[in-house]
Design a protein around this motif. Structure first.
Motif, PDB file in Angstrom:
ATOM      1  N   ARG A   1      -8.687   1.350   3.999  1.00 13.77           N
ATOM      2  CA  ARG A   1      -8.024   1.142   2.633  1.00 13.77           C
ATOM      3  C   ARG A   1      -8.057   2.184   1.423  1.00 13.77           C
ATOM      4  O   ARG A   1      -8.417   2.855   1.623  1.00 13.77           O
ATOM      5  N   GLY A   2      -6.689   2.163   1.020  1.00 16.00           N
ATOM      6  CA  GLY A   2      -6.222   2.658  -0.442  1.00 16.00           C
ATOM      7  C   GLY A   2      -5.542   4.697   0.240  1.00 16.00           C
ATOM      8  O   GLY A   2      -5.653   5.019  -0.740  1.00 16.00           O
ATOM      9  N   LEU A   3      -6.740   4.859   1.130  1.00 19.43           N
ATOM     10  CA  LEU A   3      -6.933   6.543   1.418  1.00 19.43           C
ATOM     11  C   LEU A   3      -5.305   6.501   1.778  1.00 19.43           C
ATOM     12  O   LEU A   3      -4.316   6.670   2.724  1.00 19.43           O
ATOM     13  N   ASP A   4      -5.187   7.986   0.822  1.00 23.22           N
ATOM     14  CA  ASP A   4      -3.070   8.818   0.713  1.00 23.22           C
ATOM     15  C   ASP A   4      -4.016   9.716   1.454  1.00 23.22           C
ATOM     16  O   ASP A   4      -3.859  10.616   0.295  1.00 23.22           O
ATOM     17  N   ILE A   5      -3.321   9.920   2.874  1.00 22.08           N
ATOM     18  CA  ILE A   5      -2.816  11.530   3.613  1.00 22.08           C
ATOM     19  C   ILE A   5      -1.430  11.655   3.788  1.00 22.08           C
ATOM     20  O   ILE A   5      -1.223  10.549   4.765  1.00 22.08           O
TER      21      ILE A   5
ATOM     22  N   THR B   1       1.300  -1.302  -0.165  1.00 19.65           N
ATOM     23  CA  THR B   1       0.318  -0.207  -0.083  1.00 19.65           C
ATOM     24  C   THR B   1       0.855   1.236   0.426  1.00 19.65           C
ATOM     25  O   THR B   1       2.006   1.594   0.393  1.00 19.65           O
ATOM     26  N   GLY B   2       0.791   2.262  -0.399  1.00 20.33           N
ATOM     27  CA  GLY B   2       1.375   3.302  -1.307  1.00 20.33           C
ATOM     28  C   GLY B   2       2.412   3.379  -1.496  1.00 20.33           C
ATOM     29  O   GLY B   2       2.914   4.543  -1.908  1.00 20.33           O
ATOM     30  N   SER B   3       2.352   2.925  -2.608  1.00 21.73           N
ATOM     31  CA  SER B   3       2.956   2.305  -4.194  1.00 21.73           C
ATOM     32  C   SER B   3       2.487   3.076  -5.385  1.00 21.73           C
ATOM     33  O   SER B   3       3.766   2.637  -6.803  1.00 21.73           O
ATOM     34  N   GLY B   4       1.180   3.958  -5.495  1.00 24.97           N
ATOM     35  CA  GLY B   4       1.035   4.159  -6.152  1.00 24.97           C
ATOM     36  C   GLY B   4       1.020   3.524  -7.640  1.00 24.97           C
ATOM     37  O   GLY B   4       0.124   3.468  -8.831  1.00 24.97           O
TER      38      GLY B   4
ATOM     39  N   PHE C   1      -6.540  -5.004  -9.054  1.00 23.27           N
ATOM     40  CA  PHE C   1      -5.577  -4.693  -7.580  1.00 23.27           C
ATOM     41  C   PHE C   1      -5.934  -4.092  -6.228  1.00 23.27           C
ATOM     42  O   PHE C   1      -6.678  -4.123  -6.050  1.00 23.27           O
ATOM     43  N   SER C   2      -4.778  -4.637  -5.895  1.00 19.87           N
ATOM     44  CA  SER C   2      -5.102  -4.622  -3.932  1.00 19.87           C
ATOM     45  C   SER C   2      -3.301  -4.640  -3.407  1.00 19.87           C
ATOM     46  O   SER C   2      -2.441  -5.091  -4.249  1.00 19.87           O
TER      47      SER C   2
ATOM     48  N   ARG D   1      -1.432   3.763   6.348  1.00 19.39           N
ATOM     49  CA  ARG D   1      -2.263   4.360   5.990  1.00 19.39           C
ATOM     50  C   ARG D   1      -0.423   5.478   5.941  1.00 19.39           C
ATOM     51  O   ARG D   1      -1.019   6.637   5.697  1.00 19.39           O
ATOM     52  N   THR D   2       0.324   5.319   7.103  1.00 19.52           N
ATOM     53  CA  THR D   2       1.173   6.492   7.120  1.00 19.52           C
ATOM     54  C   THR D   2       2.583   5.484   5.994  1.00 19.52           C
ATOM     55  O   THR D   2       2.446   3.735   6.177  1.00 19.52           O
ATOM     56  N   ALA D   3       3.492   6.188   6.366  1.00 18.38           N
ATOM     57  CA  ALA D   3       5.064   5.890   5.458  1.00 18.38           C
ATOM     58  C   ALA D   3       4.630   5.455   3.961  1.00 18.38           C
ATOM     59  O   ALA D   3       4.571   4.343   3.368  1.00 18.38           O
ATOM     60  N   ARG D   4       3.752   5.811   3.293  1.00 16.13           N
ATOM     61  CA  ARG D   4       3.634   6.440   1.717  1.00 16.13           C
ATOM     62  C   ARG D   4       4.819   7.003   1.315  1.00 16.13           C
ATOM     63  O   ARG D   4       4.514   7.588   1.303  1.00 16.13           O
TER      64      ARG D   4
END
Length: 471
Positions: free
Chosen positions: A335-339, A80-83, A214-215, A363-366
């Motif tokens: 899931r998925g939220l990019d903050i 997660t967080g990889s575009g 995608f997941s 949700r962190t370290a994105r």
């Protein structure tokens, strides 16, 4: 018809723009890393990536984009967080450029907030080429959504339940010409949560289409993937089976269940100045803890499924704009939220399903940043915690805490708990009133009304400074 023509993507105009750019700019080839141009992304979309600050493609984009541009179906598995959104959005927009068409793409997501986020990304990437999108989710008026669908946008981003409502009830709306189906967070969509809705959607869209799944985590339910009618898909997996990113520092705290609130307040005080997402197991608990923190002067806002959609988006925006430092959330936010600015994720209630842990701490370290996660483990959670450690293949270190300091907070926290219970009770009564309006107790800001009520009674609240007993 005129409106549709006016919004249609003008192919010749775009070709002219692309030729002009090719003539005017002898772009230097990027050193070392691959560029979007080298992946086969067209000039106008490379420029859109630049505007968004996407300098280089991520690993999943390098794997998935060329395969998707070749016309293959894709199963994308990446941390997660990889575009991942860019990995399916760019090939779809490129296809739209070469074959402009209304109702071209359907993106299915499990949560409303993720649908809005994907909509924003499509809008941003497609702004220079006139792409029209529609976000179709529950909790929003069906009529206004039907009007948007009547204008036939190019890309529809939807949650399965509300899309089925429109397919069954909105006159003139169908997806018979659909060219692309995307399932983001596919494992959650393909599991029991949305099984019947997905079946209904698959029956009314063309079999001759492209499908992307995608997941960050993917279940082994191959039958359901086959039912989603993927044709000879390419699996683009860029992480070990279930991984968390290296820049994430993960900890646990073993504590007695009755002191969970005290430990939470202690950690929020100790790491003050950071922004937190605190995950709770139920809507009720998320609301209760938000009110508890609010009574202690900590700027907290809840986000859960029992709030109206406008209040959910309002809570998210308050957190994104940094006017609130703590977001109390259920798994609707996992899931998925990019903050970008989330510094720390706290699992206040340990997730029942181990895979949800990966989504929560993601949700962190994105996007290459660092972050911290702390999981509360009580005497009842030991087995669940061991399952999580087995899944991610790591033994987590304990987070250092001073028990004596935490115990000094007990009295203040007990008083705040009593306040929170009174406020929860009042909010519950408000919801039962037939003419009470739509009040979800959205944010603990409304607690001021309760304070007035108890001001002259047994308790008197003081913002940030503990509590004194009244007369």
């Amino acid at each position: 018809e005129n409106m549709a023509e006016e919004h249609e993507i003008n192919e010749t105009e775009i070709n002219a723009i692309n030729e002009e750019k090719a003539e005017n700019s002898n772009e230097e080839e990027t050193e070392g890393n691959t560029s979007f141009k080298e992946l086969g992304v067209t000039g106008v979309l490379c420029e859109a990536c630049d505007l968004l600050g996407w300098k280089r493609p991520t690993k999943i984009q390098v794997e998935a984009i060329p395969v998707a541009l070749e016309g293959r179906d894709v199963i994308g598995l990446a941390e997660t967080g990889s575009g991942k959104t860019g990995a399916f959005a760019l090939p779809i927009l490129q296809s739209l450029l070469s074959h402009p068409q209304r109702l071209h793409t359907l993106v299915l997501t499990p949560t409303r907030e993720l649908a809005f986020q994907i909509g924003e990304q499509f809008e941003a990437l497609g702004s220079t080429i006139g792409v029209k999108t529609a976000v179709i989710v529950g909790g929003i008026d069906m009529m206004s959504q039907a009007l948007v669908l009547a204008k036939k946008p190019h890309v529809v981003i939807a949650t399965p339940g509300r899309l089925v409502d429109h397919l069954e009830n909105t006159k003139g709306f169908n997806l018979r010409a659909l060219k692309f189906l995307v399932m983001d967070e596919a494992d959650r969509i393909l599991n029991m949560d949305f099984e019947s809705e997905v079946d209904k959607i698959l029956k009314v869209i063309p079999r001759d289409r492209r499908t992307f799944l995608f997941s960050a985590t993917m279940t082994k339910k191959v039958q359901k993937l086959q039912r989603a009618a993927l044709k000879d898909p390419v699996k683009c997996a860029v992480s070990t089976k279930y991984a968390t990113v290296d820049k994430l520092q993960q900890y646990y705290i073993f504590i007695p269940a009755k002191y969970k609130d005290c430990y939470l307040v202690s950690i929020l005080n100790e790491l003050a100045g950071n922004s937190f997402i605190v995950f709770c197991g139920t809507c009720n608990n998320a609301q209760r803890v938000a009110l508890l923190l609010r009574n202690l002067g900590i700027t907290a806002v809840p986000l859960h499924g029992q709030m109206s959609q406008s209040k959910r988006l309002g809570a998210l925006n308050k957190f994104k704009s940094k006017s609130r430092s703590v977001l109390l959330a259920t798994d609707v936010a996992s899931r998925g939220l990019d903050i970008p600015h989330v510094d720390c994720v706290i699992n206040f209630d340990i997730p029942t399903h181990s895979k949800d842990y990966i989504h929560r701490v993601g949700r962190t370290a994105r996007a290459g940043r660092s972050g911290k996660s702390i999981t509360f483990v009580t005497q009842y959670d030991v087995e669940l915690f061991q399952r999580i450690e087995a899944l991610i293949g790591k033994k987590l270190p304990a987070f250092p805490t001073q028990e004596e300091e935490v115990m000094m907070l007990v009295e203040r926290v007990n008083e705040a708990q009593r306040f929170a219970r009174i406020e929860m009770k009042e909010q519950g009564e408000k919801r039962k009133r037939p003419r009470g309006g739509e009040d979800d107790g959205d944010d603990a800001e409304q607690s001021s009304g309760v304070r007035k009520k108890v001001k002259g009674g047994r308790f008197r609240g003081g913002k940030g400074g503990g509590f004194r007993r009244g007369r």
